[in-house]
Design an enzyme around this catalytic site. Structure first.
Site, PDB file in Angstrom:
ATOM      1  N   TYR A 136     -38.378  47.876  24.110  1.00  0.00           N
ATOM      2  CA  TYR A 136     -38.546  49.266  24.535  1.00  0.00           C
ATOM      3  C   TYR A 136     -39.895  49.855  24.136  1.00  0.00           C
ATOM      4  CZ  TYR A 136     -33.891  50.163  26.405  1.00  0.00           C
ATOM      5  OH  TYR A 136     -32.774  50.180  27.190  1.00  0.00           O
ATOM      6  N   LYS A 210     -30.248  37.208  19.787  1.00  0.00           N
ATOM      7  CA  LYS A 210     -30.358  35.999  20.609  1.00  0.00           C
ATOM      8  C   LYS A 210     -31.355  35.102  19.885  1.00  0.00           C
ATOM      9  CE  LYS A 210     -29.453  33.673  24.413  1.00  0.00           C
ATOM     10  NZ  LYS A 210     -28.109  33.207  24.827  1.00  0.00           N
ATOM     11  N   ASP A 243     -24.651  37.161  24.252  1.00  0.00           N
ATOM     12  CA  ASP A 243     -23.761  36.725  25.336  1.00  0.00           C
ATOM     13  C   ASP A 243     -22.325  36.600  24.819  1.00  0.00           C
ATOM     14  OD1 ASP A 243     -24.702  34.629  23.768  1.00  0.00           O
ATOM     15  OD2 ASP A 243     -24.962  33.206  25.415  1.00  0.00           O
ATOM     16  N   ASP A 267     -28.387  48.567  24.219  1.00  0.00           N
ATOM     17  CA  ASP A 267     -28.244  49.311  25.477  1.00  0.00           C
ATOM     18  C   ASP A 267     -27.185  48.664  26.349  1.00  0.00           C
ATOM     19  OD1 ASP A 267     -28.865  51.012  27.697  1.00  0.00           O
ATOM     20  OD2 ASP A 267     -30.057  49.371  28.541  1.00  0.00           O
ATOM     21  N   ASP A 271     -22.820  49.959  27.316  1.00  0.00           N
ATOM     22  CA  ASP A 271     -22.170  50.274  28.595  1.00  0.00           C
ATOM     23  C   ASP A 271     -20.842  49.521  28.676  1.00  0.00           C
ATOM     24  OD1 ASP A 271     -24.199  51.974  29.440  1.00  0.00           O
ATOM     25  OD2 ASP A 271     -24.378  51.049  31.425  1.00  0.00           O
TER      26      ASP A 271
HETATM   27  C1  IPM Z   1     -29.209  54.716  27.590  1.00  0.00           C
HETATM   28  C2  IPM Z   1     -29.986  54.624  28.862  1.00  0.00           C
HETATM   29  C3  IPM Z   1     -31.469  54.677  28.545  1.00  0.00           C
HETATM   30  C4  IPM Z   1     -31.785  53.477  27.692  1.00  0.00           C
HETATM   31  C5  IPM Z   1     -32.379  54.732  29.784  1.00  0.00           C
HETATM   32  C6  IPM Z   1     -32.033  55.884  30.685  1.00  0.00           C
HETATM   33  C7  IPM Z   1     -33.828  54.766  29.396  1.00  0.00           C
HETATM   34  O1  IPM Z   1     -29.631  53.493  29.569  1.00  0.00           O
HETATM   35  O2  IPM Z   1     -29.373  55.713  26.867  1.00  0.00           O
HETATM   36  O3  IPM Z   1     -28.415  53.814  27.312  1.00  0.00           O
HETATM   37  O4  IPM Z   1     -32.065  52.383  28.214  1.00  0.00           O
HETATM   38  O5  IPM Z   1     -31.782  53.632  26.480  1.00  0.00           O
HETATM   39 MG    MG Z   2     -27.962  52.458  28.725  1.00  0.00          MG
END
Ligand code: IPM
Ligand code: MG
Length: 373
Positions: A136, A210, A243, A267, A271
């Protein structure tokens, strides 16, 4: 006590969910004897399209005059991907050195996880995502030329690093991205993860990396992890490759207490964390600098497809508000928000479409506020 809270409602459903969050926070503040001085900032797609400005250094300073920042979501189909993300969101995370991204993964009562048969006690862990380094840092390039010289640098409060690169290629075009981890950067976030594990009475910290392929960058991560782990003899630890950790999130979520991950893997897996806790509309996130300005936001994005229809689920944003109050030391108020959400969900009367109901975003905010009152 009055807290100064900077608000960036942002784009799409960000506006709708943050308004519900502000509503709930005002109610809980009244109830627990503090008040909030909301300071709104316009950053996001509209502002960018009108002024060409994302978020400059003087605006960053302005934001820094508040105690904390409350953010909705950023992103708009009219703006090229990357501009608002890097120009606003990452600018704040890096600018205030918010090195911890705390993302609780909890299955709430009556919410059905896509994982069959899982109960709230099975899905109850915290992901601590490093929030300032890794891939990042925004260092990379593309070249079609045979020879090119590039100077890339990273400037942080914690350290600086500079790369002088002579790139030579006979490829049609190459692209590269440099990920950077520092010993200091790894140590502070891994230490936070172990402290969090002790304070929640957890048994184990899981490291994600990883290191079998990206041996330098995640080799350093592992070295530091082991050093920190040795300072916490009563906490178990384990290494998981990224993974494999996605598999264990779905097959054995009960094994996790605290999971600590470098930025990019953090990140991705959060999700998945949001999915197993019943959906992205329920996942909250805190970008934390324990000695500085922290920012709280739902994990979800601006969801342009459902924006403006008052159907987004505001629970993620409201939970993020709760996390914000907890960080400010208002633990009772934070508990009250979490309990009110559980009660409203358990009553089953108010459910937004993502939870299989027909309630509006504002109805959910109202129901949670009423419960707190
Ligand atoms: C998150 C989002 C951000 C990230 C994006 C929007 C830059 O996906 O907060 O998880 O990758 O951190
Ligand atoms: Mg994200």
């Amino acid at each position: 006590m009055t807290y100064k809270i900077a608000v960036i409602k942002g784009d799409g459903v960000g506006k709708e969910v943050i308004e519900e969050g502000m509503k709930v926070l005002d109610v809980v503040a009244e109830r627990y004897g503090f008040s909030i001085d909301w300071r709104e900032f316009p950053f996001g797609a509209e502002h960018y399209l009108k002024t060409g400005e994302v978020l400059n250094d003087s605006s960053l300073k302005e934001l820094g005059k508040s105690d904390v920042i409350y953010l909705g979501a950023l992103g708009d189909p009219r703006v090229k991907p990357g501009i608002l993300e890097k120009g606003v969101l990452l600018k704040i995370r890096f600018g205030f050195d918010e090195f911890i991204n705390l993302r609780p993964v909890r299955l709430l009562p009556t919410i059905s996880s896509p994982l069959q048969g899982k109960e709230p006690r099975d899905i109850n862990f915290d992901v601590v995502r490093e929030n300032t380094e890794d891939f990042y840092v925004g260092m990379g390039g593309r070249t079609k030329r045979e020879k090119q010289h590039e100077t890339l640098s990273i400037i942080r409060e914690l350290y600086k690093a500079k790369f002088d690169l002579d790139v030579e290629t006979d490829s049609e075009e190459i692209a590269y991205q440099i990920g950077v981890l520092s010993r200091e950067g790894c140590r502070r976030v891994i230490t936070y993860a172990f402290d969090l594990c002790s304070s929640r009475g957890g048994k184990r910290v899981t490291s994600v990396d990883k290191a079998n392929v990206l041996t330098d960058i995640y080799g350093l991560w592992r070295d530091v992890f082991e050093e920190v782990a040795s300072e916490y003899p009563s906490i178990e630890y384990e290494f998981n490759y990224v993974d494999a950790v996605t598999m264990y999130f779905t097959t054995n979520p009960e094994r996790f207490d605290v999971v600590v991950a470098p930025n990019m893997f953090g990140d991705i897996i959060t999700d998945l964390g949001a999915a197993i806790q019943g959906g992205i509309g329920l996942a909250a996130s805190g970008n934390i600098n324990p000695d500085g300005i922290s920012m709280f936001e739902p994990v979800h994005g601006s969801a342009p497809d459902i924006a403006g229809r008052n159907i987004a689920n505001p629970i993620a944003a409201i939970l993020a508000g709760g996390l914000m109050l907890r960080t400010l030391g208002e633990n009772k108020a934070a508990d009250s928000i979490e309990n009110a959400i559980k009660t409203v969900l358990s009553s089953g009367k108010v459910r937004t479409p993502d939870l299989g109901g027909r309630s509006r975003c504002t109805e959910m905010g109202d129901a949670i506020s009423r419960e707190i009152e």
